[in-house]
Design an enzyme around this catalytic site. Structure first.
Site, short mmCIF file in Angstrom:
data_model
loop_
_atom_site.label_atom_id
_atom_site.label_comp_id
_atom_site.label_asym_id
_atom_site.label_seq_id
_atom_site.Cartn_x
_atom_site.Cartn_y
_atom_site.Cartn_z
N GLU A 42 26.53 27.95 -14.80
CA GLU A 42 25.41 27.04 -14.56
C GLU A 42 24.32 27.80 -13.83
OE1 GLU A 42 26.48 23.13 -13.18
OE2 GLU A 42 24.49 22.79 -12.35
N GLU A 79 24.93 14.20 -7.04
CA GLU A 79 24.72 14.37 -8.48
C GLU A 79 25.99 14.06 -9.27
OE1 GLU A 79 21.13 17.62 -8.57
OE2 GLU A 79 23.16 18.45 -8.57
N ARG A 92 28.62 21.10 1.54
CA ARG A 92 27.20 21.16 1.19
C ARG A 92 26.43 19.89 1.58
NH1 ARG A 92 25.82 21.75 -4.10
NH2 ARG A 92 24.38 23.49 -4.03
N ARG A 118 13.12 11.95 -1.74
CA ARG A 118 14.30 12.79 -1.84
C ARG A 118 14.34 13.86 -0.75
NH1 ARG A 118 15.91 16.51 -7.12
NH2 ARG A 118 17.12 18.06 -5.98
N LYS A 147 20.77 23.98 1.75
CA LYS A 147 19.81 24.78 0.98
C LYS A 147 18.60 25.10 1.85
CE LYS A 147 21.10 23.17 -3.63
NZ LYS A 147 20.66 22.78 -4.98
N ASP A 173 15.12 21.58 -3.68
CA ASP A 173 16.09 22.30 -4.50
C ASP A 173 15.57 23.64 -4.98
OD1 ASP A 173 18.33 22.92 -5.93
OD2 ASP A 173 17.91 21.58 -7.60
N GLU A 233 16.85 30.06 -11.09
CA GLU A 233 16.81 28.78 -11.80
C GLU A 233 15.38 28.27 -11.93
OE1 GLU A 233 19.04 25.64 -9.91
OE2 GLU A 233 18.24 24.09 -11.23
N HIS A 283 8.64 21.12 -8.31
CA HIS A 283 9.51 20.43 -9.27
C HIS A 283 8.77 19.80 -10.45
CE1 HIS A 283 13.47 19.61 -10.42
NE2 HIS A 283 13.99 19.45 -9.23
N TRP A 308 14.18 12.71 -10.66
CA TRP A 308 14.44 13.82 -11.57
C TRP A 308 13.23 14.07 -12.47
CZ3 TRP A 308 20.24 12.98 -13.53
CH2 TRP A 308 21.10 13.29 -12.47
#
Lengths: 682, 682
Positions: free
Chosen positions: A147, A280, A313, A324, A348, A353, A381, A491, A514
C-alpha cells in the site's frame, strides 16, 4: 615505450568502459565501495565470542577500507550511550569502540562512509543516536502488494517464508536481498522494522507466518535490526478462536498473552506491535465500548514480560467531525497519562495525512505524560509517487524545527522500499530512506549535509556534480508544494491513488472529508479552510503563542495561510499582490523549477553512468509534464470561482478544464503510473 | 430623474449583454457592419439595366454605409482597367465608378471596408487588380469530404444540387450560404472558383452534376464570381463513352468539344478547366504517350470557342527521380512555348509541396513563352490544420518578393472553406482567405497592412487590441516554421494526414519521396538535402546568380540552409553556434513564441466576445502543446544522429522518443484532430 604505455592505458580504459564490473542498476544504494586491497580490521580476543555483529563490522572494513588498520573494541564506557560509538585515530591505526555490538557496526559504517565521501577524520568522532528506536513501517500486504508502495512488490516472499519444508539458502537471491536490506538499514542506524501493513491481516499471527517472521528476524539480527508486526485488533475473532476482541475480556487478554509468548519463543528479541485501531474501518477497542488506552494497555500487558513495545497510532478521524484536522487531538489528548509505560503513541507529523506541507500535529507537546513518536512518510504517497524527485529532508527538518526532537520517544518512517532493483523506484527516492535513517539517528542534521552525504556516496564526490544536484534536491520538495498545493492548500489529490490533481472530485456518497472540496473550500468569495477561533477553532489546539500567530492571517506564515484561513481572492498578500495572483505565481514557479531540474540534470550527463542518468532523466520528464497538469488543473478549476485572469505575464494553461476532469488513472493504491499509462490517460 | 435614466441605461446594457443580436460564431467573417440608418446609394438611370451586380452594390451601401450619399457609375474610362474602380469624394457625396459592374461592386465593398476600419478617405482612391483571374481552388469531393479541408464538410450540397426536381429557395440555409460565400469573395476581389477537387471524379461532368454547377453559377454570377471545374483527364473512358482518352484521338477531341459545348449552353460564362494529370496516380496524356502540352492543348481547343481557360498543374514527380524538387522543372520547362494561348500552367509556390517554408519553384521565370500562375495553399495542410494560428501573408509575401508579380498571369489559392459556422475552422484562418484575396488583387500589399485590415473589420478597431494581435499574426508563421522545421528542413510530417511530426517515418514499400528521411537525410555526419552542384544539382534550375548564392552554404540564406545543403552537425552558423545548437534554439524559440501567443491572446479578453475569445484560446492551447510535441520529436530523433546534448540553457523535452514514435492519429486527409483525440493519441 611511453606511447606504447599510453595506448595500453587507453585500451584498458576502453575495456573498463565496455565491460563495467557491475550494471548501474542502483541496487548498491549508497554502499558502493569495492574491495580495498589493504583493508584490515582486528577484533580483540575478548570480543570474539560476540559474533556475528562484530564479524560483520570486521568483514565490511576488510572488504572496503583503504586506510590504516582498524581495531574494533567493545567496552563498557559510560560516556557512550547504547548503540553509540567512538572512532579514534591511534598511532597504529583507528579504533572503533562501543558499548554494544551494534554500536561497533555503526561506527564501522560511519568510517567507511567518511572514506566514500572523501572526508578526512581529524581527531575523535563520538556519536550516539537520539532515539533508541529508529524504525521503518512497511505497509506491505501478505499478497506482496505494498500500500502506497511504488517500487515493485513487497520484499517479503511469504510463500517461501511460510513454507515449513523450505530451508534458508544464504546464496539465494531472496536471502541475499534480505541481508542487503538489513545491511542498508544498519549502515544508517535503523534498528527496527515493522514487516506488515498497519491495515493488518490477522493471518500474520498464525503459526505459519510467525515461522516466516522468525526466519527474517534471524537474518536481520546480526545487523542490529529487530522485527515488529502490525496486528489487527480483532485477530482473536478473525482467526476464529474467540467471539470477541474486547480488551477487558479475560479470554481476549489471555489470547494475546499466549500469542506474545508464542512469538517470543520463536523470536526472543521481537520488538512489539504496531496498531491501527478504529481508523478507516479497522477494528479497535471502541468497537467494544473501550478506549484506545484500554486497547493499547491490554496489548502492552501481553508484551511487557518480554520487554516488548506497543506503538499505537493516533491516526483517527470520524466521518462526522466538522474538522478532520482536530480529530486525533480530540480523541487522544484526554487519554494522556492513561497508557502503560511500554506504549508509545505514534502520531503522523501533521494533523491530516502526509500532505506536501502540513503544520505539525498539535498532539505533539499536548500529552506530557505519554511517550509519543513521530510517524513520517518516506514513501511519496502525496508527492508524485516514484515519478517525482522530492527530497524530503527539508520537510522533516521543518517538523523537527517546531517539534523539539527531545520531546519524542522515537521516530518511524513509512518505507518506500520494494523489489525494484534500485529498491525505491526513483533513483533519488533512496535519498529519502537515507535521510530518514540519518535524521532518526540525529534529528539536528541539516538537509544540505544529508543531501551531500547521500550524493557523495551514491554518485561520486565531484563538486561539479554534487553542488548543483544538492541544490536541486534542496529545492525539490518546495517545487512540488508549489505546483501541487501551495500556500497551505492540502488534499486536493485524485481519489484513491493520490497521484494527480482532482480538486473538483465529488464521489456521490463518499465521506466529505475524503473529498478535496472539504479541504480547499473554494467559493465565489475565496479559498481555504477557516480553522481560526471563529472557524473550526483548530488553532486552539496549538500552544497559545502559536495559536495566536496562526489565528491572524497577518501573522500566519503564508505557507500555512489556506490551511488556517478562508480568504478572499483579492486578499492582499505580503508581496502586495492578491491571493489569486500569488497562488498563480506559486503554481507557475513550481512548473518552471521542475523544468529547471531537467536542465540541471541533463548537464550532469558526464558525471553519471548511462543507466541511472537515463532513469532520472525520464522521471524528470514525467515530473515536468505532471507539474503542468497540476498547475492547469488547479488554476483552471479555482479560476471558475475566482473569476479572474491568470496574470498575463505567466505562461498559460495547455490543458482544458473539461479534458482534465475526464482524467481517471486506472491504478490502485499500490501502483505508480508509468509514462505510457500517463500518456494514455492524462 | 437622472438616476432613473442611468438605471434604465444600465438595464438596457444588461439586456444587450444577455440577448446579443447575433451569436458571435464568426459567420460574418470580416463583413460585420450592421444597418447604418442613413445609408444611401443611387444608380444613374443609364446603369439600371445592368442589374443585378449594381443592385447588390447599392443594397450593400444602403444597408451599412453611414456617410454621405454614394453615386454608383458605370463608365467607359480607359484609366480604369476591367474590374478596377475609382472612389471620388464629391461636393454632395461620393462617386464610385468603374468600367465593369464588378468593379463598381468592388468599389462599394472597399468604401464599406474603409468605414469599418475607421480609415478616412482623403481624396480619390483608384485601384485595379493585378490579375484578371483571382481564383479559389476547392479540393472538395463529391461526397462532401474536403481533401486537406479542416472546417467541416464541402459547402456544395450535391445531393440537393443534382436533384432535378428541387427548386432554388433563396431563403434556405444552403442558398443563403452560397450567397454569403459569393459575397465574401466579392468583398475581397476573388472572381473565380474551382468547385471540385483536382483529384477529380469524372462524375462532375455528367448532366446531373453540370445542372448543379449551373445552379451555383447562377447564384454566384451577380457577385462577379465565375465557376470552373477540375476534370479527370480520363473522363471519356471513365464515363464509359470511349475506349481511350488519348488527346490526339479524334473521338476524344470531339468528346471534349461536345462536353464544353454542353457546359457553355448551361453556363455561358463558365471559366474553364483545372487539370491534375499524370501526378500521384491521376490519369493524363503521358498514359497515351503524349506530352502535357498535347493534353492541355486538346482541352484548350475545346474551350477556346467559348473563351474558356485551361489551368494545367505542374505538380508532378515521378517515383524514380533522384530529387523530387527538380521534377516539375524537368518535365515542364522543355515544353515552354508549346501551349495554346488559353492554357495557364499552374505551379505551386515551391518545388515540393506547400511546406511551411520553401524556396520558390524554379519554374517561375523559366518558361518565358508560357503563361504561368501561382498555386498557393490557403488551407493549412502543413501548418497545423485548423488548430494552429498561422497567418500566411508573410509566407506569400516572401514568394512575391522573389517572383515578380508581373511575371504571373494569375494566382490560385487552395481554399480553407467548409460548412463550419465560421467558415474556416480556426477563427484566424479566415484571415488567410482574406489575405489571399487581397494579395491576388494587389500582390504588393504588405503583411502588416493586411493583418490590420482584417483585424479591424473582424474584431474592431481598438489599437490596444489591433497592435498586439497584428504583431502576433505577423510572427505566427515563423513560429510554426521554428517549431516544425526550421533552417530549411521540410516534409518531416506524419504519414498521410500531415498533422504532427514523424521524421522517423518508414512505411515498408512506400515511395521514398513520400517518407521524411528522404528529405532530412539525417545521418551520423549531419543533416539536410544536398541540392548543390555536387549533390542533386537542383540549384542549377535557378537563375545563375541565385544558383551561385544557394550553392554555397556561406551565402545561402540560413532559412533555406538544409533545403540546399547536407551539413555536419558542428557546422559553424553565422551566429557562431553549431548547426545542432542553432537547430535546437529554433525549436525552442518556436515553443516559447507559441506560449507567448497564448499570453498575448489571454490579455485580449476585454476586447473580444466570449465565444471567439474562448475558441481562439482553446486552439492556442492545442498549438502550444503541439509545438512541444514537434520540438521533442524532432530534437530527440535528430539527436540520435547528432549525439550531442540539447544546449543546457534550453528547456528539456517532456516526451520520450519511443513514446512519440507510437503516436498514430486515426484521421484521414480531410480531418483536423480535435483536442480530445489529440489528448488520447498524442
Amino acid at each position: 615505450m611511453r606511447s606504447m604505455l599510453r595506448s595500453l592505458l587507453t585500451c584498458a580504459a576502453s575495456l573498463l568502459f565496455l565491460l563495467p564490473l557491475k550494471a548501474e542498476d542502483g541496487s548498491r544504494l549508497w554502499l558502493r565501495q569495492e574491495g580495498g586491497a589493504n583493508g584490515s580490521a582486528t577484533l580483540p580476543s575478548a570480543n570474539r565470542r560476540l559474533l556475528p555483529t562484530l564479524r560483520i563490522a570486521a568483514d565490511e572494513l576488510r572488504q572496503a577500507w583503504r586506510g590504516a588498520p582498524v581495531r574494533l573494541l567493545l567496552e563498557k564506557n559510560d560516556a557512550l550511550a547504547p548503540d553509540g560509538f567512538r572512532i579514534r585515530p591511534t598511532a597504529s591505526g583507528v579504533t572503533i569502540s562501543s558499548a554494544t555490538p551494534a554500536g561497533v557496526l555503526y561506527g564501522a559504517y560511519r568510517l567507511l562512509a567518511l572514506q566514500a565521501m572523501e572526508t578526512s577524520l581529524t581527531g575523535e568522532l563520538t556519536e550516539s543516536p537520539a532515539y533508541d528506536l529508529r524504525i521503518l513501517n512497511h505497509w506491505d500486504n501478505l499478497d506482496r502488494t505494498v500500500e502506497r508502495g511504488y517500487a515493485g512488490r513487497s520484499l517479503w516472499d511469504w510463500e517461501e517464508l511460510t513454507d515449513s519444508m523450505a530451508t534458508d539458502n544464504p546464496s539465494s537471491v531472496t536471502y541475499q536481498r534480505y541481508v542487503a536490506y538489513a545491511r542498508a538499514n544498519a549502515s544508517i542506524g535503523i534498528n527496527g522494522t515493522v514487516l506488515n501493513n498497519v491495515n493488518a491481516s490477522p493471518q500474520i499471527l498464525t503459526r505459519a507466518y510467525l515461522h516466516g517472521v522468525k526466519r527474517l528476524a534471524d537474518i536481520f539480527r546480526p545487523y542490529g535490526l529487530r522485527v515488529y508486526l502490525s496486528v489487527n485488533f480483532a485477530s482473536p475473532m478473525a482467526l476464529g478462536e474467540l467471539s470477541t476482541a474486547d480488551p477487558l475480556d479475560e479470554d481476549v487478554r489471555h489470547w494475546w498473552k499466549a500469542k506474545a509468548d508464542e512469538i517470543y519463543r520463536l523470536i526472543p528479541d521481537f520488538g512489539g506491535f504496531l496498531v491501527k485501531a478504529n481508523s478507516e474501518g479497522q477494528p479497535g477497542p471502541c468497537d467494544f465500548g473501550r478506549t484506545h488506552a484500554e486497547g493499547a494497555n491490554m496489548l502492552a500487558d501481553a508484551l511487557a514480560p518480554h520487554r516488548g513495545t506497543v506503538m499505537w497510532r493516533a491516526f483517527v478521524y470520524s466521518p462526522t467531525d466538522a474538522d478532520r484536522a482536530k480529530q486525533a487531538y480530540l480523541e487522544f489528548q484526554p487519554l494522556d497519562g492513561q497508557f502503560r509505560p511500554n506504549v508509545i503513541i505514534q502520531v503522523k507529523n501533521g494533523p491530516i495525512d502526509f500532505q506536501p506541507r502540513e503544520p505539525y500535529s498539535p498532539l505533539f507537546g499536548a500529552m506530557p505524560r505519554t511517550p509519543l513518536m513521530a510517524e513520517l512518510q518516506v514513501t511519496q504517497e502525496y508527492l508524485g509517487h516514484a515519478n517525482h524527485l522530492a527530497f524530503l529532508a527539508p520537510m522533516w527538518r521543518e517538523f523537527f524545527d517546531l517539534v523539539p526532537p527531545a520531546s519524542l520517544r522515537a521516530v518511524a518512517g513509512v518505507a518506500n522500499i520494494g523489489t525494484d532493483d534500485n529498491w525505491c523506484g526513483h533513483p533519488f527516492a533512496a535519498a529519502n530512506w537515507y535521510a530518514f535513517g540519518r535524521l532518526a539517528w540525529n534529528p539536528a542534521l541539516g538537509s544540505e549535509a544529508i543531501a551531500n552525504e547521500w550524493l557523495r556516496q551514491t554518485f561520486g564526490t565531484d563538486e561539479a556534480f554534487v553542488a548543483p544536484i544538492s541544490q536541486l534536491m534542496l529545492e525539490s520538495r518546495e517545487a512540488v508544494v508549489d505546483y501541487m498545493m501551495p500556500l497551505g492548500l492540502h488534499h486536493i489529490f485524485a481519489w484513491g491513488h493520490h497521484y494527480g490533481p482532482e480538486p473538483w472530485c465529488d464521489i456521490p456518497g463518499a465521506r466529505p472529508d475524503w473529498l478535496p472540496p472539504y479541504y480547499h473550500r473554494a467559493d465565489s468569495i475565496g479559498i481555504g479552510f477557516d480553522r481560526t477561533r471563529t472557524g473550526s477553532d483548530a488553532v486552539s489546539q496549538y500552544p497559545p503563542a502559536l495559536a495566536e500567530l496562526y489565528n491572524d492571517p497577518a501573522t500566519c506564515p503564508e505557507h500555512y495561510l489556506l490551511w488556517f484561513h478562508h480568504l478572499p481572492w483579492n486578499y492582499a498578500m505580503k508581496s502586495g499582490r492578491t491571493l489569486w495572483d500569488e497562488l498563480c505565481r506559486h503554481y507557475d514557479r513550481g512548473v518552471r523549477q521542475t523544468r529547471g531540474f531537467q536542465q540541471t540534470w541533463d548537464a550532469m550527463k558526464p558525471y553519471v553512468d548511462p543507466d541511472r542518468f537515463a532513469d532520472v532523466q525520464a522521471r524528470l520528464r514525467i515530473q515536468a509534464r505532471d507539474a503542468t497538469w497540476w498547475r492547469d488543473a488547479c488554476l483552471l478549476y479555482f479560476q471558475t470561482f475566482a473569476r479572474q485572469p491568470i496574470p498575463y505575464d505567466l505562461e498559460r494553461p495547455i490543458h482544458g478544464l473539461d479534458e482534465l476532469k475526464q482524467v481517471q488513472l486506472p491504478i490502485g493504491n499500490h501502483e505508480c503510473p508509468d509514462e505510457e499509462l500517463l500518456n494514455k490517460y492524462r
